[in-house]
Scaffold this active site. Structure first.
Site, PDB file in Angstrom:
ATOM      1  N   ARG A   1       0.807  -1.204   0.000  1.00 31.71           N
ATOM      2  CA  ARG A   1       0.000   0.000   0.000  1.00 31.71           C
ATOM      3  C   ARG A   1       0.851   1.270   0.000  1.00 31.71           C
ATOM      4  O   ARG A   1       0.586   2.218  -0.736  1.00 31.71           O
ATOM      5  CB  ARG A   1      -0.935   0.020   1.209  1.00 31.71           C
ATOM      6  CG  ARG A   1      -2.173  -0.846   1.060  1.00 31.71           C
ATOM      7  CD  ARG A   1      -1.888  -2.339   0.980  1.00 31.71           C
ATOM      8  NE  ARG A   1      -1.281  -2.856   2.207  1.00 31.71           N
ATOM      9  CZ  ARG A   1      -0.622  -4.005   2.295  1.00 31.71           C
ATOM     10  NH1 ARG A   1      -0.441  -4.770   1.222  1.00 31.71           N
ATOM     11  NH2 ARG A   1      -0.105  -4.416   3.435  1.00 31.71           N
TER      12      ARG A   1
ATOM     13  N   CYS B   1      -5.308  -3.031   7.951  1.00 30.02           N
ATOM     14  CA  CYS B   1      -4.248  -2.251   7.306  1.00 30.02           C
ATOM     15  C   CYS B   1      -4.654  -0.788   7.355  1.00 30.02           C
ATOM     16  O   CYS B   1      -5.564  -0.369   6.627  1.00 30.02           O
ATOM     17  CB  CYS B   1      -4.028  -2.704   5.865  1.00 30.02           C
ATOM     18  SG  CYS B   1      -2.770  -1.713   5.002  1.00 30.02           S
TER      19      CYS B   1
ATOM     20  N   THR C   1      -2.926   1.802   6.361  1.00 29.50           N
ATOM     21  CA  THR C   1      -2.544   2.521   5.149  1.00 29.50           C
ATOM     22  C   THR C   1      -3.593   2.373   4.057  1.00 29.50           C
ATOM     23  O   THR C   1      -3.880   3.318   3.317  1.00 29.50           O
ATOM     24  CB  THR C   1      -1.178   2.033   4.649  1.00 29.50           C
ATOM     25  OG1 THR C   1      -0.234   2.048   5.735  1.00 29.50           O
ATOM     26  CG2 THR C   1      -0.658   2.917   3.538  1.00 29.50           C
TER      27      THR C   1
ATOM     28  N   THR D   1       2.896   4.147   8.727  1.00 27.73           N
ATOM     29  CA  THR D   1       3.774   4.055   7.572  1.00 27.73           C
ATOM     30  C   THR D   1       3.908   5.418   6.885  1.00 27.73           C
ATOM     31  O   THR D   1       3.090   6.321   7.090  1.00 27.73           O
ATOM     32  CB  THR D   1       3.234   3.052   6.540  1.00 27.73           C
ATOM     33  OG1 THR D   1       1.977   3.539   6.029  1.00 27.73           O
ATOM     34  CG2 THR D   1       3.042   1.674   7.159  1.00 27.73           C
TER      35      THR D   1
ATOM     36  N   LYS E   1       7.517  -7.277   9.071  1.00 27.48           N
ATOM     37  CA  LYS E   1       7.089  -7.846   7.796  1.00 27.48           C
ATOM     38  C   LYS E   1       8.098  -8.858   7.250  1.00 27.48           C
ATOM     39  O   LYS E   1       7.728  -9.741   6.474  1.00 27.48           O
ATOM     40  CB  LYS E   1       6.847  -6.740   6.765  1.00 27.48           C
ATOM     41  CG  LYS E   1       5.545  -5.970   6.981  1.00 27.48           C
ATOM     42  CD  LYS E   1       5.280  -5.001   5.854  1.00 27.48           C
ATOM     43  CE  LYS E   1       3.946  -4.277   6.025  1.00 27.48           C
ATOM     44  NZ  LYS E   1       2.783  -5.168   5.894  1.00 27.48           N
TER      45      LYS E   1
ATOM     46  N   CYS F   1      -0.198   1.506  12.703  1.00 31.74           N
ATOM     47  CA  CYS F   1       0.213   0.458  11.763  1.00 31.74           C
ATOM     48  C   CYS F   1       0.066  -0.862  12.494  1.00 31.74           C
ATOM     49  O   CYS F   1       0.570  -1.018  13.610  1.00 31.74           O
ATOM     50  CB  CYS F   1       1.652   0.650  11.297  1.00 31.74           C
ATOM     51  SG  CYS F   1       2.228  -0.681  10.198  1.00 31.74           S
TER      52      CYS F   1
END
Length: 261
Positions: free
Chosen positions: A48, A84, A86, A127, A167, A196
């Site tokens: 994203r 998520c 973002t 992010t 991640k 996040c």
């Protein structure tokens, strides 16, 4: 109760935590008191942040998420969510393909929760893509809360933990994020927003340096339960402090005098 659909895999560990928290926050006496949940784990959905920042070769995540949303609606899910933050920068566009279903807005829900705790200035950890598109700045502003962002060096640390550690499947040092929280608290924040869902996996305490640490993923789990018509435990009970209008903290067993709808 309405059926919940989750567009997951963004990332997979955050999706697993969301489901675990939905189970944990449901005030259930038996199996039948829990939600009917369909999870689509779609880790192949493009990054994203890369797309939102216009990085070369970055693919759109919007169409794959629209496809997943339609699939969940066709499966009978009337309440949708995605872990998520973002992706919420394009939530309206993603939701535009739906007929009767609707998304739970994670940033808006988290901002409302921070307001209920009494936070007036919140430092946002998210992010680069979420910050660049103002996902949390808008949500906090709508809730009457001033937002503060990390400086460039601190933001680089946050991004490294999200991408290079969590991640990538590596063990992250939560104290690195804790140091960013401390800097924001020193700058006058009485709230910290974990914006996040990778940061939700670090196990940060509910209070840090005199500031309430609001985990947007936990708020999303709580909101999904109530939105679907099930009974939820009181998330506010996990906070030992309440932020007064003057920015100071009152120690108490449970916080908040207002009810989150």
């Amino acid at each position: 109760m309405e059926r919940l659909g989750i567009i997951g895999g963004l990332g997979p560990a955050a999706t697993a935590r969301l489901f675990a928290q939905i189970v944990a926050y449901t005030d259930a006496a038996c199996d039948q008191d829990h939600l009917d949940v369909t999870i689509l784990n779609r880790p192949h959905i493009p990054d994203r942040t890369a797309y939102l920042l216009g990085k070369p070769g970055a693919l759109s995540f919007v169409e794959p998420m629209q496809e997943a949303a339609r699939e969940l609606e066709a499966a009978g899910c009337s309440v949708l969510a995605t872990p998520c933050n973002t992706a919420h920068a394009r939530l309206d566009e993603i939701a535009s393909v739906l007929g009767r279903s609707h998304f739970v807005d994670m940033p808006a829900s988290a901002a409302a929760f921070a307001s209920d705790l009494g936070c007036t200035r919140v430092g946002v950890l998210a992010t680069d893509g979420a910050l660049a598109t103002g996902v949390y700045q808008r949500a906090l502003d709508a809730a009457g809360i001033e937002s503060m962002l990390p400086d460039e060096a601190m933001q680089a640390k946050v991004m490294s933990i999200i991408y290079d550690d969590v991640k990538a499947g590596r063990v992250a040092d939560a104290e690195k994020v804790g140091n960013v929280c401390d800097a924001l608290t020193d700058a006058g924040c009485n709230g910290i927003m974990l914006g996040c869902t990778e940061l939700s996996l670090l196990g940060l305490p509910r209070m840090r340096g005199g500031a309430c640490v609001v985990d947007a993923l936990d708020v999303l789990a709580w909101k999904c339960i109530t939105e679907c018509g099930a009974k939820a435990r009181n998330l506010r009970d996990e906070y030992r402090c309440h932020v007064r209008p003057d920015g100071c903290l009152d120690e108490r067993a449970a916080v908040g005098s207002r009810t989150i709808e």
